[in-house]
Design a protein around this motif. Structure first.
Motif, PDB file in Angstrom:
ATOM      1  N   ARG A 263      -0.890  11.230   6.205  1.00 31.22           N
ATOM      2  CA  ARG A 263      -2.258  10.873   6.575  1.00 31.22           C
ATOM      3  C   ARG A 263      -2.974  10.308   5.345  1.00 31.22           C
ATOM      4  NH1 ARG A 263      -4.944  15.112  10.461  1.00 31.22           N
ATOM      5  NH2 ARG A 263      -4.545  16.475   8.682  1.00 31.22           N
ATOM      6  N   MET A 264      -3.581   9.140   5.514  1.00 35.15           N
ATOM      7  CA  MET A 264      -4.198   8.418   4.399  1.00 35.15           C
ATOM      8  C   MET A 264      -5.556   7.875   4.808  1.00 35.15           C
ATOM      9  SD  MET A 264      -0.726   6.234   3.550  1.00 35.15           S
ATOM     10  CE  MET A 264      -1.378   5.433   2.074  1.00 35.15           C
ATOM     11  N   ALA A 265      -6.298   7.412   3.810  1.00 34.02           N
ATOM     12  CA  ALA A 265      -7.560   6.727   4.057  1.00 34.02           C
ATOM     13  C   ALA A 265      -7.286   5.245   4.275  1.00 34.02           C
ATOM     14  CB  ALA A 265      -8.506   6.911   2.874  1.00 34.02           C
ATOM     15  N   PRO A 266      -8.073   4.576   5.101  1.00 36.77           N
ATOM     16  CA  PRO A 266      -7.855   3.138   5.306  1.00 36.77           C
ATOM     17  C   PRO A 266      -8.371   2.322   4.121  1.00 36.77           C
ATOM     18  CG  PRO A 266      -9.741   3.876   6.585  1.00 36.77           C
ATOM     19  CD  PRO A 266      -9.157   5.106   5.947  1.00 36.77           C
ATOM     20  N   VAL A 267      -7.734   1.192   3.884  1.00 37.65           N
ATOM     21  CA  VAL A 267      -8.145   0.230   2.868  1.00 37.65           C
ATOM     22  C   VAL A 267      -8.389  -1.096   3.573  1.00 37.65           C
ATOM     23  CG1 VAL A 267      -7.444  -1.020   0.787  1.00 37.65           C
ATOM     24  CG2 VAL A 267      -6.813   1.390   1.068  1.00 37.65           C
ATOM     25  N   PRO A 268      -9.539  -1.732   3.376  1.00 39.75           N
ATOM     26  CA  PRO A 268      -9.760  -3.045   3.998  1.00 39.75           C
ATOM     27  C   PRO A 268      -8.637  -4.018   3.655  1.00 39.75           C
ATOM     28  CG  PRO A 268     -11.787  -2.229   3.018  1.00 39.75           C
ATOM     29  CD  PRO A 268     -10.701  -1.287   2.586  1.00 39.75           C
ATOM     30  N   ALA A 269      -8.215  -4.801   4.630  1.00 36.57           N
ATOM     31  CA  ALA A 269      -7.060  -5.693   4.440  1.00 36.57           C
ATOM     32  C   ALA A 269      -7.263  -6.623   3.252  1.00 36.57           C
ATOM     33  CB  ALA A 269      -6.815  -6.495   5.717  1.00 36.57           C
ATOM     34  N   GLY A 270      -8.494  -7.020   2.998  1.00 34.67           N
ATOM     35  CA  GLY A 270      -8.765  -7.940   1.901  1.00 34.67           C
ATOM     36  C   GLY A 270      -8.751  -7.310   0.535  1.00 34.67           C
ATOM     37  N   ASP A 271      -8.592  -5.971   0.473  1.00 35.79           N
ATOM     38  CA  ASP A 271      -8.615  -5.273  -0.809  1.00 35.79           C
ATOM     39  C   ASP A 271      -7.227  -4.993  -1.373  1.00 35.79           C
ATOM     40  OD1 ASP A 271     -11.334  -5.347  -0.799  1.00 35.79           O
ATOM     41  OD2 ASP A 271     -11.643  -3.214  -0.418  1.00 35.79           O
ATOM     42  N   PHE A 272      -6.181  -5.404  -0.677  1.00 34.87           N
ATOM     43  CA  PHE A 272      -4.846  -5.354  -1.258  1.00 34.87           C
ATOM     44  C   PHE A 272      -4.696  -6.555  -2.185  1.00 34.87           C
ATOM     45  CE2 PHE A 272      -4.478  -2.969   2.710  1.00 34.87           C
ATOM     46  CZ  PHE A 272      -3.893  -1.791   2.256  1.00 34.87           C
ATOM     47  N   LEU A 273      -4.079  -6.356  -3.330  1.00 37.49           N
ATOM     48  CA  LEU A 273      -4.132  -7.408  -4.344  1.00 37.49           C
ATOM     49  C   LEU A 273      -3.288  -8.621  -4.013  1.00 37.49           C
ATOM     50  CD1 LEU A 273      -4.607  -5.834  -7.854  1.00 37.49           C
ATOM     51  CD2 LEU A 273      -6.224  -6.269  -6.012  1.00 37.49           C
ATOM     52  N   ASP A 274      -2.304  -8.498  -3.120  1.00 35.55           N
ATOM     53  CA  ASP A 274      -1.642  -9.719  -2.668  1.00 35.55           C
ATOM     54  C   ASP A 274      -2.603 -10.582  -1.865  1.00 35.55           C
ATOM     55  OD1 ASP A 274      -1.673  -7.878  -0.565  1.00 35.55           O
ATOM     56  OD2 ASP A 274       0.384  -8.273   0.067  1.00 35.55           O
TER      57      ASP A 274
ATOM     58  N   ALA B 240       6.341   2.707  10.017  1.00 36.57           N
ATOM     59  CA  ALA B 240       5.336   2.163  10.929  1.00 36.57           C
ATOM     60  C   ALA B 240       3.999   2.759  10.517  1.00 36.57           C
ATOM     61  CB  ALA B 240       5.662   2.516  12.377  1.00 36.57           C
ATOM     62  N   VAL B 241       3.035   1.904  10.224  1.00 33.58           N
ATOM     63  CA  VAL B 241       1.743   2.339   9.709  1.00 33.58           C
ATOM     64  C   VAL B 241       0.680   2.049  10.758  1.00 33.58           C
ATOM     65  CG1 VAL B 241       0.060   2.110   7.847  1.00 33.58           C
ATOM     66  CG2 VAL B 241       2.508   1.866   7.352  1.00 33.58           C
ATOM     67  N   PHE B 242       0.014   3.097  11.207  1.00 34.90           N
ATOM     68  CA  PHE B 242      -0.997   2.993  12.255  1.00 34.90           C
ATOM     69  C   PHE B 242      -2.366   3.079  11.585  1.00 34.90           C
ATOM     70  CE2 PHE B 242       2.852   4.582  14.068  1.00 34.90           C
ATOM     71  CZ  PHE B 242       2.947   4.022  15.343  1.00 34.90           C
ATOM     72  N   VAL B 243      -3.133   2.018  11.648  1.00 31.22           N
ATOM     73  CA  VAL B 243      -4.399   1.917  10.925  1.00 31.22           C
ATOM     74  C   VAL B 243      -5.552   2.113  11.895  1.00 31.22           C
ATOM     75  CG1 VAL B 243      -5.841   0.495   9.429  1.00 31.22           C
ATOM     76  CG2 VAL B 243      -3.343   0.318   9.292  1.00 31.22           C
ATOM     77  N   GLY B 244      -6.237   3.253  11.766  1.00 29.93           N
ATOM     78  CA  GLY B 244      -7.407   3.527  12.570  1.00 29.93           C
ATOM     79  C   GLY B 244      -8.687   3.248  11.801  1.00 29.93           C
ATOM     80  N   PRO B 245      -9.848   3.451  12.434  1.00 36.53           N
ATOM     81  CA  PRO B 245     -11.118   3.160  11.769  1.00 36.53           C
ATOM     82  C   PRO B 245     -11.364   3.993  10.521  1.00 36.53           C
ATOM     83  CG  PRO B 245     -11.424   3.391  14.143  1.00 36.53           C
ATOM     84  CD  PRO B 245     -10.030   3.860  13.838  1.00 36.53           C
ATOM     85  N   ASP B 246     -10.959   5.271  10.534  1.00 41.85           N
ATOM     86  CA  ASP B 246     -11.224   6.113   9.369  1.00 41.85           C
ATOM     87  C   ASP B 246      -9.991   6.861   8.870  1.00 41.85           C
ATOM     88  OD1 ASP B 246     -10.909   7.959  11.363  1.00 41.85           O
ATOM     89  OD2 ASP B 246     -12.967   8.703  11.298  1.00 41.85           O
ATOM     90  N   THR B 247      -8.836   6.635   9.479  1.00 40.78           N
ATOM     91  CA  THR B 247      -7.598   7.303   9.082  1.00 40.78           C
ATOM     92  C   THR B 247      -6.423   6.358   9.289  1.00 40.78           C
ATOM     93  OG1 THR B 247      -8.501   9.452   9.749  1.00 40.78           O
ATOM     94  CG2 THR B 247      -6.128   9.336   9.431  1.00 40.78           C
TER      95      THR B 247
END
Length: 491
Positions: free
Chosen positions: A103-114, A28-35
């Protein structure tokens, strides 16, 4: 669904992120504004066991260790979810750990290559960057000795066949596919063993498809490498690449997969990987077939099963050579023809300019000094080109050889590489003033030829030309396709 035992931890992460999680069957991946916080689910699925806190901590730390060197800006740390004396939960507090998160950095949804692929954003430059990312990933990995690559593939097949049957895919087709795959692996065993001996079995990504590549700080970056099974990730680099090629071919088209294959081979020199591509591509399609069937239904998994079957019946190999002066458009023609020729994802394009750069330890676009074009250096380049062509053809894969071929002995050598495969040679011609303009306009190309190189080449007598002459001042692609018997609907 998140297991009930992790409900409190999930509630904490949901509050921190301000959003519901993106879920898979194991995370389960919880995507926040900066984390971003990644929680492994407390599940035991046979092929993995995250049911204990200790196991989840171990595999989160392993995931961090594998991925952080490749994507340091994305992967931050592994932190415990702790319970304070008053019963409340916090991240990294002084209390007893009740779970662990990555804990990771967020990536804009449009920047995943799929997602980039879905909007048609994988242009030639992006495809080259994808291939470069795969090459850089593999080049940095040390060989793993002592692996029986054929036996490992047989185990992968056994597990996938069982998973496909459990997902409800048709038993007769799965059994026939498994039998055909076993035969392929047995025939390939000597090649797979030689590749392992050459150091091409490494602890790879293991799950290298478009959804596990993203744009990070402007670079194509692999992430989310397989962490829960070392055997499944300790594989031939070609098998790792095959997931990406299969995914590109299915989502974008054969031309995209062909470009990535050829850029990867141009960087690595690993022309021999094509011999095992049919079985590697089929296994990767089979994996996706049962995963999609289980998640979305048997009908949705059917196209991947069709693909897995088709990969094991490749057409026979053939050799095409494209020659002519600098600026005649040899590489353009080779790239245009390649996707339609031979086994998926199309012909291997072997370009003398790229071989020369790789031999010097450079990328295709870097320039070489004049001494790199000395006669002895050129002889070595053409010998390697003919050798790689012969190796790929023996492996059952189509080849297009792209070089000037200005000397009769160079043309004779590439023709001899055909063995018993059909051969077609094309000789491109255009007025010198047209060629001068094209050479002057080149940017970011593997060729270092300038006007002086062109003039010197044009003054040399190439001897008798037995290949089919094509007018390169116009578009030679239709005539070449017709000569090769390619249909309008071919890629």
């Amino acid at each position: 669904m998140i297991p009930a035992a992790q409900a409190e931890a999930a509630a904490l992460l949901r509050r921190l992120a301000g959003a519901d999680p993106v879920e898979t069957h194991i995370s389960a991946v919880f995507v926040g504004p900066d984390t971003v916080w990644k929680l492994k689910k407390a599940v035991a699925l046979g092929f993995l066991d995250f049911s204990t806190i200790k196991a989840r901590e171990h595999f989160l730390r392993r995931e961090l260790a594998i991925n952080q060197p490749v994507a340091p800006a994305l992967y931050r740390d592994a932190v415990p979810v702790t319970r304070a004396p008053d019963g409340t939960l916090a991240l990294g507090g002084p209390g007893e750990p009740v779970d662990w998160v990555l804990r990771m950095a967020p990536v804009p949804a449009g920047d995943f290559l799929d997602a980039v692929a879905a909007r048609g954003g994988l242009d030639e430059a992006m495809l080259d960057a994808i291939a470069d990312a795969a090459f850089d990933l593999h080049a940095a990995l040390p060989p793993v000795p002592g692996v029986d690559a054929a036996a490992a593939l047989q185990r992968v097949l056994q597990g996938n066949a069982a998973a496909a049957l459990a997902a409800g895919l048709p038993p007769p087709r799965i059994e026939a596919l498994a039998a055909a795959t076993r035969g392929w692996i047995a025939r390939l065993a000597p090649i797979l063993a030689a590749r392992a001996e050459a150091g091409l079995v490494r602890r790879c990504h293991g799950d290298l498809h478009l959804g596990n590549l993203c744009l990070l700080q402007g670079r194509v970056t692999p992430f989310d490498a397989l962490e829960f099974d070392e055997a499944l990730a300790t594989i031939d680099t070609g098998y790792d690449l095959a997931f990406l090629l299969m995914d590109l071919g299915y989502r974008v088209g054969r031309a995209a997969a062909n470009r990535v294959l050829n850029r990867y081979v141009a960087r690595s020199g690993d022309a021999g990987l094509v011999a095992a591509l049919p079985v590697w591509l089929s296994l990767r399609a089979m994996i996706r077939a049962h995963a999609v069937a289980k998640a979305q239904g048997v009908i949705q998994g059917q196209p991947y099963l069709d693909l897995a079957e088709a990969m094991l019946t490749p057409p026979p190999p053939r050799l095409v050579a494209v020659g002519g002066l600098q600026g005649t458009g040899k590489s353009r023609l080779a790239r245009a023809l390649a996707p339609a020729l031979g086994a998926a994802p199309g012909a291997l394009v072997l370009r003398s300019d790229e071989i020369r750069k790789r031999r010097a330890g450079l990328t295709p676009e870097q320039r070489l000094p004049a001494e790199a074009y000395a006669p002895e250096a050129s002889a070595a380049v053409f010998a390697e080109l003919a050798g790689q062509a012969a190796e790929a053809l023996r492996g059952g894969h189509a080849v297009i050889a792209d070089a000037a071929f200005l000397r009769p002995e160079e043309r004779a050598a590439i023709e001899a590489a055909r063995a018993k495969a059909p051969f077609q040679g094309f000789w491109l011609e255009a007025p010198l003033e047209v060629l001068r303009a094209r050479v002057a306009a080149r940017r970011g190309d593997a060729s270092d030829a300038d006007a002086a190189v062109l003039a010197a080449a044009a003054a040399r007598d190439p001897g008798p030309i037995g290949w089919q002459r094509l007018d390169a001042a116009a578009d030679p692609i239709p005539a070449a396709r017709a000569a090769l018997g390619l249909n309008r609907d071919d890629p």
